[in-house]
Design an enzyme around this catalytic site. Structure first.
Site, PDB file in Angstrom:
ATOM      1  N   HIS B  86       0.416  -0.911   0.014  1.00  0.00           N
ATOM      2  CA  HIS B  86       0.055  -0.197  -0.056  1.00  0.00           C
ATOM      3  C   HIS B  86       0.754   1.300   0.389  1.00  0.00           C
ATOM      4  CE1 HIS B  86      -2.218   2.891   1.550  1.00  0.00           C
ATOM      5  NE2 HIS B  86      -1.973   3.223   2.412  1.00  0.00           N
ATOM      6  N   ASP B 115       6.827  22.153 -25.802  1.00  0.00           N
ATOM      7  CA  ASP B 115       7.096  20.493 -25.304  1.00  0.00           C
ATOM      8  C   ASP B 115       7.946  20.960 -23.773  1.00  0.00           C
ATOM      9  OD1 ASP B 115       7.017  17.971 -24.578  1.00  0.00           O
ATOM     10  OD2 ASP B 115       6.301  17.657 -27.051  1.00  0.00           O
ATOM     11  N   TRP B 151       7.425   0.009   4.182  1.00  0.00           N
ATOM     12  CA  TRP B 151       7.744   0.407   3.227  1.00  0.00           C
ATOM     13  C   TRP B 151       9.683   0.616   3.318  1.00  0.00           C
ATOM     14  CZ3 TRP B 151       8.636   6.151   2.018  1.00  0.00           C
ATOM     15  CH2 TRP B 151       9.221   6.835   3.022  1.00  0.00           C
ATOM     16  N   SER B 178      13.242   5.712 -13.227  1.00  0.00           N
ATOM     17  CA  SER B 178      11.980   6.593 -14.143  1.00  0.00           C
ATOM     18  C   SER B 178      12.252   7.789 -13.917  1.00  0.00           C
ATOM     19  CB  SER B 178      10.887   5.604 -13.533  1.00  0.00           C
ATOM     20  OG  SER B 178       9.628   6.985 -14.150  1.00  0.00           O
ATOM     21  N   SER B 179      11.962   8.292 -12.302  1.00  0.00           N
ATOM     22  CA  SER B 179      11.812   9.543 -11.734  1.00  0.00           C
ATOM     23  C   SER B 179      13.327  10.206 -12.292  1.00  0.00           C
ATOM     24  CB  SER B 179      11.316   9.774  -9.920  1.00  0.00           C
ATOM     25  OG  SER B 179      12.387   8.521  -9.524  1.00  0.00           O
ATOM     26  N   HIS B 262      13.660  11.504   3.862  1.00  0.00           N
ATOM     27  CA  HIS B 262      13.139  12.623   3.919  1.00  0.00           C
ATOM     28  C   HIS B 262      13.204  13.390   3.220  1.00  0.00           C
ATOM     29  CE1 HIS B 262      11.245  15.645   6.900  1.00  0.00           C
ATOM     30  NE2 HIS B 262      12.394  16.311   5.808  1.00  0.00           N
ATOM     31  N   GLU B 264      12.707  12.508   0.022  1.00  0.00           N
ATOM     32  CA  GLU B 264      11.343  12.212  -0.416  1.00  0.00           C
ATOM     33  C   GLU B 264       9.925  12.867   0.573  1.00  0.00           C
ATOM     34  OE1 GLU B 264      10.912  10.299  -2.890  1.00  0.00           O
ATOM     35  OE2 GLU B 264       8.968   9.834  -2.409  1.00  0.00           O
ATOM     36  N   TYR B 266       9.572  15.622   0.753  1.00  0.00           N
ATOM     37  CA  TYR B 266       9.608  16.791   0.362  1.00  0.00           C
ATOM     38  C   TYR B 266       9.114  16.812  -1.071  1.00  0.00           C
ATOM     39  CZ  TYR B 266      10.024  19.081   4.972  1.00  0.00           C
ATOM     40  OH  TYR B 266       9.456  19.213   6.363  1.00  0.00           O
ATOM     41  N   SER B 277      -0.043  27.360  -3.805  1.00  0.00           N
ATOM     42  CA  SER B 277       0.497  29.221  -4.154  1.00  0.00           C
ATOM     43  C   SER B 277       0.107  29.381  -5.986  1.00  0.00           C
ATOM     44  CB  SER B 277       2.523  29.513  -4.109  1.00  0.00           C
ATOM     45  OG  SER B 277       3.000  28.458  -3.489  1.00  0.00           O
ATOM     46  N   HIS B 311      16.119  12.192  12.585  1.00  0.00           N
ATOM     47  CA  HIS B 311      14.935  11.746  13.353  1.00  0.00           C
ATOM     48  C   HIS B 311      13.596  10.635  13.296  1.00  0.00           C
ATOM     49  CE1 HIS B 311      12.651  14.382  10.229  1.00  0.00           C
ATOM     50  NE2 HIS B 311      12.442  13.385  10.350  1.00  0.00           N
ATOM     51  N   HIS B 312      14.244  10.201  12.286  1.00  0.00           N
ATOM     52  CA  HIS B 312      12.887   8.972  12.216  1.00  0.00           C
ATOM     53  C   HIS B 312      14.433   7.976  12.570  1.00  0.00           C
ATOM     54  CE1 HIS B 312      11.030  10.837   9.293  1.00  0.00           C
ATOM     55  NE2 HIS B 312      11.322  10.548   8.002  1.00  0.00           N
ATOM     56  N   THR B 337       8.349  26.818   6.558  1.00  0.00           N
ATOM     57  CA  THR B 337       7.549  25.815   5.960  1.00  0.00           C
ATOM     58  C   THR B 337       6.314  27.159   6.564  1.00  0.00           C
ATOM     59  OG1 THR B 337       8.074  24.135   6.630  1.00  0.00           O
ATOM     60  CG2 THR B 337       6.134  24.418   6.492  1.00  0.00           C
ATOM     61  N   LYS B 340       5.515  29.688   4.657  1.00  0.00           N
ATOM     62  CA  LYS B 340       4.823  29.689   2.861  1.00  0.00           C
ATOM     63  C   LYS B 340       3.240  29.345   4.123  1.00  0.00           C
ATOM     64  CE  LYS B 340       5.592  27.312  -0.035  1.00  0.00           C
ATOM     65  NZ  LYS B 340       6.516  28.449  -0.515  1.00  0.00           N
ATOM     66  N   ARG B 459       1.974   0.495  15.313  1.00  0.00           N
ATOM     67  CA  ARG B 459       1.719   0.387  13.797  1.00  0.00           C
ATOM     68  C   ARG B 459       2.315  -0.909  13.294  1.00  0.00           C
ATOM     69  NH1 ARG B 459       6.592   4.192  10.731  1.00  0.00           N
ATOM     70  NH2 ARG B 459       5.124   3.677   9.353  1.00  0.00           N
TER      71      ARG B 459
HETATM   72  C1  HEM Z   1       6.790  20.638  10.449  1.00  0.00           C
HETATM   73  C2  HEM Z   1       7.435  19.771   9.780  1.00  0.00           C
HETATM   74  C3  HEM Z   1       7.465  17.923   9.617  1.00  0.00           C
HETATM   75  C4  HEM Z   1       7.938  17.377  11.022  1.00  0.00           C
HETATM   76  C5  HEM Z   1       8.697  18.510  12.108  1.00  0.00           C
HETATM   77  C6  HEM Z   1       8.013  16.062  11.195  1.00  0.00           C
HETATM   78  C7  HEM Z   1       8.998  15.475  11.569  1.00  0.00           C
HETATM   79  C8  HEM Z   1       8.746  14.120  11.633  1.00  0.00           C
HETATM   80  C9  HEM Z   1       8.847  13.249  12.817  1.00  0.00           C
HETATM   81  C10 HEM Z   1      10.283  13.313  14.303  1.00  0.00           C
HETATM   82  C11 HEM Z   1       8.738  11.703  12.075  1.00  0.00           C
HETATM   83  C12 HEM Z   1       9.736  10.639  12.526  1.00  0.00           C
HETATM   84  C13 HEM Z   1       8.518  10.104  13.813  1.00  0.00           C
HETATM   85  C14 HEM Z   1       9.000   8.418  13.968  1.00  0.00           C
HETATM   86  O1  HEM Z   1       9.352   7.774  13.334  1.00  0.00           O
HETATM   87  O2  HEM Z   1       8.743   8.415  15.628  1.00  0.00           O
HETATM   88  C15 HEM Z   1       7.739  11.696  10.995  1.00  0.00           C
HETATM   89  C16 HEM Z   1       7.395  10.846   9.917  1.00  0.00           C
HETATM   90  C17 HEM Z   1       7.114  10.983   9.336  1.00  0.00           C
HETATM   91  N1  HEM Z   1       7.044  12.115   8.399  1.00  0.00           N
HETATM   92 FE1  HEM Z   1       7.136  13.911   9.134  1.00  0.00          FE
HETATM   93  N2  HEM Z   1       7.540  16.186   9.957  1.00  0.00           N
HETATM   94  C18 HEM Z   1       7.379  16.618   9.086  1.00  0.00           C
HETATM   95  C19 HEM Z   1       6.881  17.046   7.421  1.00  0.00           C
HETATM   96  C20 HEM Z   1       6.147  15.733   6.521  1.00  0.00           C
HETATM   97  C21 HEM Z   1       5.892  15.893   5.327  1.00  0.00           C
HETATM   98  C22 HEM Z   1       5.492  17.182   4.666  1.00  0.00           C
HETATM   99  C23 HEM Z   1       5.378  15.041   4.768  1.00  0.00           C
HETATM  100  C24 HEM Z   1       5.319  14.284   4.070  1.00  0.00           C
HETATM  101  C25 HEM Z   1       4.547  14.651   2.950  1.00  0.00           C
HETATM  102  C26 HEM Z   1       5.711  13.682   6.389  1.00  0.00           C
HETATM  103  C27 HEM Z   1       5.983  12.306   6.228  1.00  0.00           C
HETATM  104  C28 HEM Z   1       6.146  11.829   6.758  1.00  0.00           C
HETATM  105  C29 HEM Z   1       6.449   9.812   6.862  1.00  0.00           C
HETATM  106  C30 HEM Z   1       5.960   9.185   6.199  1.00  0.00           C
HETATM  107  C31 HEM Z   1       6.860   9.834   7.884  1.00  0.00           C
HETATM  108  C32 HEM Z   1       6.978   8.512   8.562  1.00  0.00           C
HETATM  109  C33 HEM Z   1       7.776   7.506   8.301  1.00  0.00           C
HETATM  110  C34 HEM Z   1       8.068   5.897   8.626  1.00  0.00           C
HETATM  111  O3  HEM Z   1       8.303   5.368   9.315  1.00  0.00           O
HETATM  112  O4  HEM Z   1       6.766   5.300   7.557  1.00  0.00           O
HETATM  113  N3  HEM Z   1       6.677  14.494   7.294  1.00  0.00           N
HETATM  114  N4  HEM Z   1       7.924  13.152  10.512  1.00  0.00           N
HETATM  115 CU   LIG Z   2      11.448  12.842   8.257  1.00  0.00          CU
END
Ligand code: HEM
Ligand SMILES: [Cu+2]
Lengths: 183, 534
Positions: B86, B115, B151, B178-179, B262, B264, B266, B277, B311-312, B337, B340, B459
């Site tokens: 998924h 083009d 994933w 591709s990307s 990370h 990714e 963005y 915008s 941070h992950h 951010t 914006k 999860r």
């Molecule tokens: C102010 C902006 C952001 C902050 C401070 C932030 C912070 C964090 C942090 C600390 C985690 C890790 C949490 C953990 O696993 O314990 C996380 C996970 C995640 N964030 Fe963000 N994030 C922000 C914006 C975004 C944006 C814009 C996206 C995507 C469009 C995003 C997508 C994700 C995803 C997909 C995960 C989980 C990944 C996984 O473990 O599978 N985040 N974020």
């Molecule tokens: Cu992140």
């Protein structure tokens, strides 16, 4: 058809492809960089943790007592028995000690195992010095063989104050298929 | 001069009057051989919609299983395959291709190019992506099933994948290639093919956001490709990049993955920033507030996204200095951010607002994305993250930034430009129903997951203790409501392609930018003669 004025794309594409290749290479460069990072931050690299040290044992700090705990695990080596002889010891920094683990190969065949050490808390890792350890080399075991494994260690006198307990943990891996250990 | 002034100054009909030459071939051959940016854009968008629905079915299976505690529908192994595939389908198959499709359609129209710069590579990268997903989805049918390690593909778990392992890795390589090609194409197009007078700081913000996204892609996709290649050699050639027995370290994979991962996130959100915008000024009838600040904000977000990855991984253990660094750098991202969000809001200040469907989605984006940003800030605080990590709180966080964030941005874009693509106005009633149902259900679906996470529900587990039942039921109901609402979207698009009230060139009340100077539907060839901007 009036073609629009075009700049040549070749040079730019070439540079972007080069950037792509650079990023790919950077991915692999992260492997050694990771060790460098562990080194400068004092976590200790994987190699350092498995290497013999020769610290000064002339003046142990008898006023300080640190508890060293021992743990063991067998993540993927099948039905091995692998355990420390004692669960913990009280030690003085700067003095040489010896601890024993026992291992019993119940896998039903000859096996070569490699023990990988790790120390928590992380910031104590660089102060835990091993002069001798079964984890320095792969250990060969005959089928059903049981044997004691030795580690001699010193907790450095420079161990930061505030740490009064650390844990030495060994994970024992089957490296038979890795052809002689370290890959 | 601001981009919105361009409209009045461009000689609007550059595209008109190109008689009969260069008509597309008829039938399937058109789609197999086309190098036209509009055709390829359409193919990407249709592909993305199909993936959104396929990934959505998997999500509904997951939510059905979680409707009540216990194991009802699927066995735990298959459940993990569902969550893994998924996510891969939604990230690489739905969100990213949708933004690539929008880039293909709109960047040439926005910058006055005939083009994309590299049309044949464009077609090639689409078909690579297509086969990547055929390969990935077919892993459900091989012995051992699809990959099930999440994933993030962490070893050692991912090394236990069955026959699907090499297929999944190869599929990821294809998607990545591709990307990267798509990104190279965007950069070359923007750098080399802007109409005379379209300087970089006059360029519409959607094109800007994609230019920066493209550089991010080139910088990090290859790192991910390298990481999965190391997994492959660990699996087949007994190297020990991530194998502790041979002197490797599984934590190294996490660093490699998140160095890609990370940025990714963005890559998925920046194009949505660009879209919003474009839309907010149109329906506020005011130019964007702080155009240059918007450009610099995107650039600084992109830069900062490289230095926050760990941070992950707070819970794997790192020195205090590392924790502090990654906490602070992560929080720093909230500054650009915030700029914006502030500028979008200020654009509306004293504007003459109207609430057509694109604006509705853009506004929902603004509110709900910000909620996701705030939960992200909470997660950036190490002691809090120790509690939240790997719970539903994280699931709630990333779904807020990705669904009402990236996906709403994409939907807003479709509602904004669909009349330009098809030449027809769509049914505003269905669109409003679609919006309200989607916006309500997305919150019913994801908001309770915050509570579940705070209460400690992990999860990636198909079963849970009974005290979590109520909120899971609510969330599942939201999930089904959300999923079914999307059928309205599909129906609306099909109807709009087939017919409807004719759209004017400007479509909206206060169109701004070159794309609104060509007729609707945009002719097969546009800007063969560069538009003139003064
Ligand atoms: C102010 C902006 C952001 C902050 C401070 C932030 C912070 C964090 C942090 C600390 C985690 C890790 C949490 C953990 O696993 O314990 C996380 C996970 C995640 N964030 Fe963000 N994030 C922000 C914006 C975004 C944006 C814009 C996206 C995507 C469009 C995003 C997508 C994700 C995803 C997909 C995960 C989980 C990944 C996984 O473990 O599978 N985040 N974020
Ligand atoms: Cu992140």
């Amino acid at each position: 058809m009036a073609a629009p004025p075009r700049k040549s794309n070749g040079g730019l594409v070439g540079r972007l492809v080069l950037m792509t290749a650079g990023s790919f290479a950077f991915g692999f460069a992260l492997v050694p960089l990771y060790d460098v990072f562990c080194d400068v931050t004092g976590i200790g690299t994987r190699a350092q943790l498995s290497r013999a040290a020769a610290p000064d044992t002339s003046a142990p700090d008898m006023s300080r007592v640190v508890t060293v705990e021992f743990t063991a695990s067998v993540p993927d080596s099948g039905p091995w028995e692998f355990a420390p002889a004692v669960a913990s010891m009280e030690v003085h920094p700067g003095r040489l000690y010896e601890a024993r683990y026992t291992a019993h190969n119940l896998a039903g065949r000859d096996t070569t195992g490699q023990a990988v050490p790790s120390i928590t808390p992380l910031r104590a890792a660089q102060y835990f010095r091993k002069t001798e350890c079964f984890c320095f080399t792969p250990q060969h075991f005959e089928r059903d063989e049981q044997r004691d494994l030795l580690v001699r260690f010193i907790v450095d006198r420079d161990l930061p104050p505030g740490i009064d307990r650390l844990t030495l943990s060994y994970a024992f891996y089957d490296v038979t298929r890795l052809a002689g250990g370290k890959g | 001069m601001r981009p919105d002034e361009v409209t009045n100054m461009a000689h609007g009909n550059a595209a008109a009057g190109h008689g009969d030459h260069h008509r597309p071939p008829k039938g399937v051959m058109r789609w197999l051989t086309t190098t036209n940016h509009k055709d390829i854009g359409t193919m990407y968008l249709v592909f993305s919609l199909a993936m959104f629905l396929i990934g959505g079915v998997m999500a509904l299976l997951i939510r059905a299983e979680l409707f009540q505690p216990g194991l009802q529908l699927v066995d735990p192994g298959f459940y993990n395959q569902l969550t893994t595939v998924h996510a891969l389908v939604m990230v690489f198959g739905a969100v990213m291709p949708a933004t690539v499709g929008l880039a293909n359609w709109m960047i040439p129209l926005q910058i006055g190019a005939a083009d994309m710069a590299l049309p044949r590579m464009n077609l090639f990268s689409f078909w690579l992506l297509f086969f990547a997903f055929v390969l990935l989805i077919s892993t459900f049918f091989v012995p051992g099933g699809a990959p099930a390690a999440g994933w993030t593909l962490y070893p050692p778990l991912v090394l236990q994948t069955g026959n699907a392992f090499p297929m999944a890795i190869f599929a990821i390589h294809l998607m990545g290639a591709s990307s990267i090609m798509g990104a190279i194409n965007v950069i070359v197009t923007i750098v080399n093919m802007r109409a005379p007078g379209m300087t970089l700081l006059k360029m519409p913000l959607f094109s800007w956001s994609w230019l920066i996204t493209a550089y991010l892609l080139i910088a990090v996709m290859p790192v991910f490709a390298g990481g999965v290649t190391m997994l492959l050699t660990d699996y087949y050639f007994h190297t020990s990049f991530f194998n502790a027995a041979g002197g490797g370290d599984p934590v190294l994979f996490q660093h490699v993955f998140w160095f890609f991962g990370h940025p990714e996130v963005y890559i998925m959100i920046l194009p949505a920033f660009g879209i919003v915008s474009e839309i907010i000024p149109t329906f506020s009838r005011k130019p964007i507030f702080g155009y240059e600040a918007m450009v610099y904000a995107i650039a600084s977000i992109a830069f900062l996204s490289f230095i926050v990855w760990a941070h992950h991984m707070f819970t794997v253990g790192m020195p205090l200095a590392g924790q502090l660094f990654f906490t602070l750098s992560t929080m720093l991202i909230a500054v650009p951010t915030g700029v914006k969000v502030f500028n979008w809001t200020t654009t509306m200040w004293r504007g003459s607002l109207s609430f057509e469907p694109p604006m509705l989605f853009a506004l929902a984006f603004l509110f709900l994305f910000t909620i996701g940003g705030f939960s992200g800030l909470m997660l950036a605080i190490v002691p809090a993250d120790f509690q939240y990590h790997d719970t539903y709180f994280v699931v709630a966080h990333f779904h807020y930034v990705l669904v009402p964030g990236a996906v709403f941005g994409i939907m807003a874009a479709v509602y904004y430009w669909l009349p330009k693509w098809t030449g027809h106005m769509y049914d505003m009633n269905i669109a409003k129903w679609h919006f309200w149902l989607t916006a309500i259900f997305v919150n019913v679906l994801f908001f309770p997951q915050h509570f579940l996470g705070l209460a400690g529900m992990q999860r990636r587990i198909p079963d849970y203790p009974t005290q979590f039942t109520d909120w899971n039921m609510v969330s599942s109901i939201g999930g089904f409501g959300f999923g079914l609402s999307q059928l309205l979207f599909v129906w609306l698009i099909i109807r709009c392609v087939k017919g409807g009230q004719r759209a004017t060139a400007g479509v909206w009340d206060w169109p701004h930018g070159l794309e609104w100077t060509v007729p609707s539907p945009a002719p097969y060839h546009t800007f063969e003669k560069s538009p003139e901007l003064h």
